[in-house]
Design an enzyme around this catalytic site. Structure first.
Site, short mmCIF file in Angstrom:
data_model
loop_
_atom_site.label_atom_id
_atom_site.label_comp_id
_atom_site.label_asym_id
_atom_site.label_seq_id
_atom_site.Cartn_x
_atom_site.Cartn_y
_atom_site.Cartn_z
N LYS A 7 0.86 -1.20 0.00
CA LYS A 7 0.00 0.00 0.00
C LYS A 7 0.89 1.23 0.00
CE LYS A 7 -2.01 2.81 3.00
NZ LYS A 7 -1.97 4.06 2.20
N CYS A 50 13.11 9.85 9.25
CA CYS A 50 12.97 9.19 10.55
C CYS A 50 14.29 9.18 11.31
CB CYS A 50 12.45 7.78 10.36
SG CYS A 50 13.36 6.92 9.08
#
Ligand code: NAD
Length: 518
Positions: free
Chosen positions: A191, A300
């Site tokens: 996804k 991140c």
């Protein structure tokens, strides 16, 4: 069916509004079952639509998972060398289309072409090549269990992998998951992130000629319906999620309820610690690379908490500010641009609210106000590099992941104290140690609670290294052979009782020569 490659990034933007992309399910290019679409917006030109993509729901997830399930027996039964060949062929095509992928990712992520998008599309191809190379390393072991026993292990694919991607570096993160899962014999449903799905759809197109239908399926849709349905689907055997810690907790709870294996690559608030012996320009450069200013801080692993020793605090900070002032904030497709645009209005507002809070406080100094660095003519979601000085590690901006070009600088004097501050975080993804005394540097590296420590460099990530976090930064490792083995295979133990027969008398040799081996 393949979309024609654009001949320039600007042609891509001009034509984009009329382009309808399709998802990839079972080898077909498809729309959402209920016909819903969603516009993909340009971060660098407010209001510009780059194209529209299907908004997948539970029915599409079900279809994709069933396609992956149907493709699984054939794919896992192939010799590893056949999967290796397919992944190598994909890698070659990715290298051939690297520039196009870089344009596309610069367009939908807002990441600058020269500093971010090109290296990212190269890394994607490198990852396919790397995992192709290690596809034959999915090996078992034999136990020394006695001569009447054959005891051995084999590593089997986990099955159908459900992979969920974030928007900040979609190609690289797709490259951590797709080739690793496929090399080990799994099939996969990916996804894409709603804000940056275009390169992932293009990646699916480039992979399609080299893979049997259903081995790689790509969906576009929102987290709450498409992502949630994928995690909850009973025929998904493994969930590999990269995204925020907040959503990671939700995904983890669902996967835990279902008792399926899970890897989580989540957020971070990484410390970057400078010792007094490292007040030099090379370290300044490294610290800025570590902070990922050229990805607007949307990383991140960004070293967003900068700890400077008091002896060098002012000198080092001046150098940081002087260097940041030279950074060009601009259109991601412009070759001169160092820093592009933030991904979305939501993210822009979020980061801006942190900046506003910092500017209002009396107990921190604004060492650099990035707003002044954004050219007035730019019409996108731009924020320049912003630095807050003399902050306390307990401040909200030093504890929460801002995911924007905002660095908080904190003074230190005592080594125990700075390491305690570095570890005083709910995250533990990356850390950066800047110290030319390697004994000290490595002692610090050992004491820091994180999955990855870099010493005297900010950008040393190589394909094949172990990558992942501790604490709120996640569970599991990807990017490496060991990550592939742990994340995308499980071990089956086989114990066989043998009936050894007494040795038979030796026959005379036939005189034939074995030419089958060197
Ligand atoms: P996010 O958590 O908002 O979304 C990530 C993905 O999860 C998206 O595809 C989204 O649609 C999907 N999602 C949302 N809700 C879901 C649900 N209930 N069930 C299943 N899927 C759902 O993160 P983001 O804003 O896209 O990305 C930024 C975050 O990702 C930051 O926190 C960053 O630190 C983290 N990140 C981590 C790594 C890493 O390797 N550790 C790498 C890149 C980004």
């Amino acid at each position: 069916m393949s979309v024609d490659a654009p001949t320039s990034p600007h042609q891509m933007l001009d034509e984009g509004a009329s382009r309808e992309w399709r998802m990839c399910i079972g080898g077909e290019r498809v729309e959402a079952a209920d016909g819903r679409w969603t516009d993909v917006m340009s971060p660098s030109r407010r209001g510009t639509v780059l194209g529209r993509v299907p908004r997948a729901g539970a029915a599409d997830v079900d279809r994709a998972v069933k396609a992956a399930r149907a493709a699984l027996p054939g794919w896992r039964a192939l010799p590893a060398t056949a999967r290796q060949k397919a992944l190598l062929a994909i890698a070659e095509d990715l290298y051939a289309h690297a520039e196009e992928l870089a344009w596309l990712t610069a367009s939908d992520t807002g990441n600058a072409l020269r500093t971010q998008a090109r290296p990212e599309s190269q890394t994607l191809a490198n990852l396919f090549r790397y995992f192709a190379g290690v596809a034959t390393e999915v090996k078992g072991v034999v136990l020394p269990a006695g001569e009447d026993q054959l005891q051995y292990t084999i590593r089997e694919p986990v099955g159908v992998v459900g992979a969920i991607l974030p928007w900040n570096s979609p190609l690289m993160i797709a490259g951590m998951k797709i080739p690793a899962a496929l090399a080990a014999g799994n099939t996969i449903v990916v996804k894409a992130a709603e804000d940056a799905p275009l390169t992932i759809l293009r990646l699916a197109e480039l992979c399609a000629p080299h893979l049997p239908a259903g081995v790689l399926n790509v969906l576009t849709g929102f987290g709450e319906d498409c992502g949630a349905a994928l995690v909850a689907h009973p025929q998904v055997d493994k969930v590999s999620f990269t995204g925020s810690t907040e959503v990671g907790r939700i995904v983890g709870a669902v996967a835990g309820e279902r008792l399926v294996p899970l890897s989580l690559e989540l957020g971070g608030k990484s410390p970057s610690i400078v010792w007094p012996d490292s007040c030099d320009d090379a370290t300044v450069e490294g610290v800025l690379t570590a902070m990922r200013f050229t990805r607007q801080g949307q990383s991140c692993t960004a070293g967003s908490r900068l700890f400077l020793h008091e002896d060098i605090y002012d000198d080092f900070l001046d150098r940081v500010v002087a260097r940041l002032e030279q950074m060009v904030v601009g259109d991601p497709l412009d070759e001169a641009t160092d820093m592009g645009a933030l991904i979305s209005q939501e993210q822009f507002d979020r980061v801006s609210s942190y900046v506003a809070e910092g500017k209002q406080r009396d107990d921190v100094t604004v060492a650099l106000d990035g707003a002044r660095q954004v050219p007035a003519e730019l019409e996108g979601l731009y924020l320049g590099p912003t630095v807050f000085s003399r902050a306390d590690n307990s401040w909200r901006l030093a504890q929460e992941e801002i995911f924007g070009p905002v660095m908080v600088v904190i003074p230190w004097r005592d080594e125990d104290e700075v390491l305690a501050m570095a570890n005083d975080s709910s995250y533990g993804l990356a850390a950066f140690v800047w110290c030319h005394d390697l004994d000290r540097a490595l002692t610090a590296a050992a004491r820091i609670e994180s999955g990855w420590v870099q010493v005297n460099q900010g950008g040393g990530q190589v394909v094949g290294q172990s990558y992942g976090g501790v604490k709120g930064s996640g569970i599991g490792r990807e990017f490496s052979l060991e990550g592939m083995l742990e994340g995308f295979t499980h071990i089956k133990q086989i114990n066989v009782k043998l009936s050894p027969r007494p040795a038979e008398p030796r026959e005379a040799t036939s005189g034939k020569t074995d030419v089958g081996a060197p």
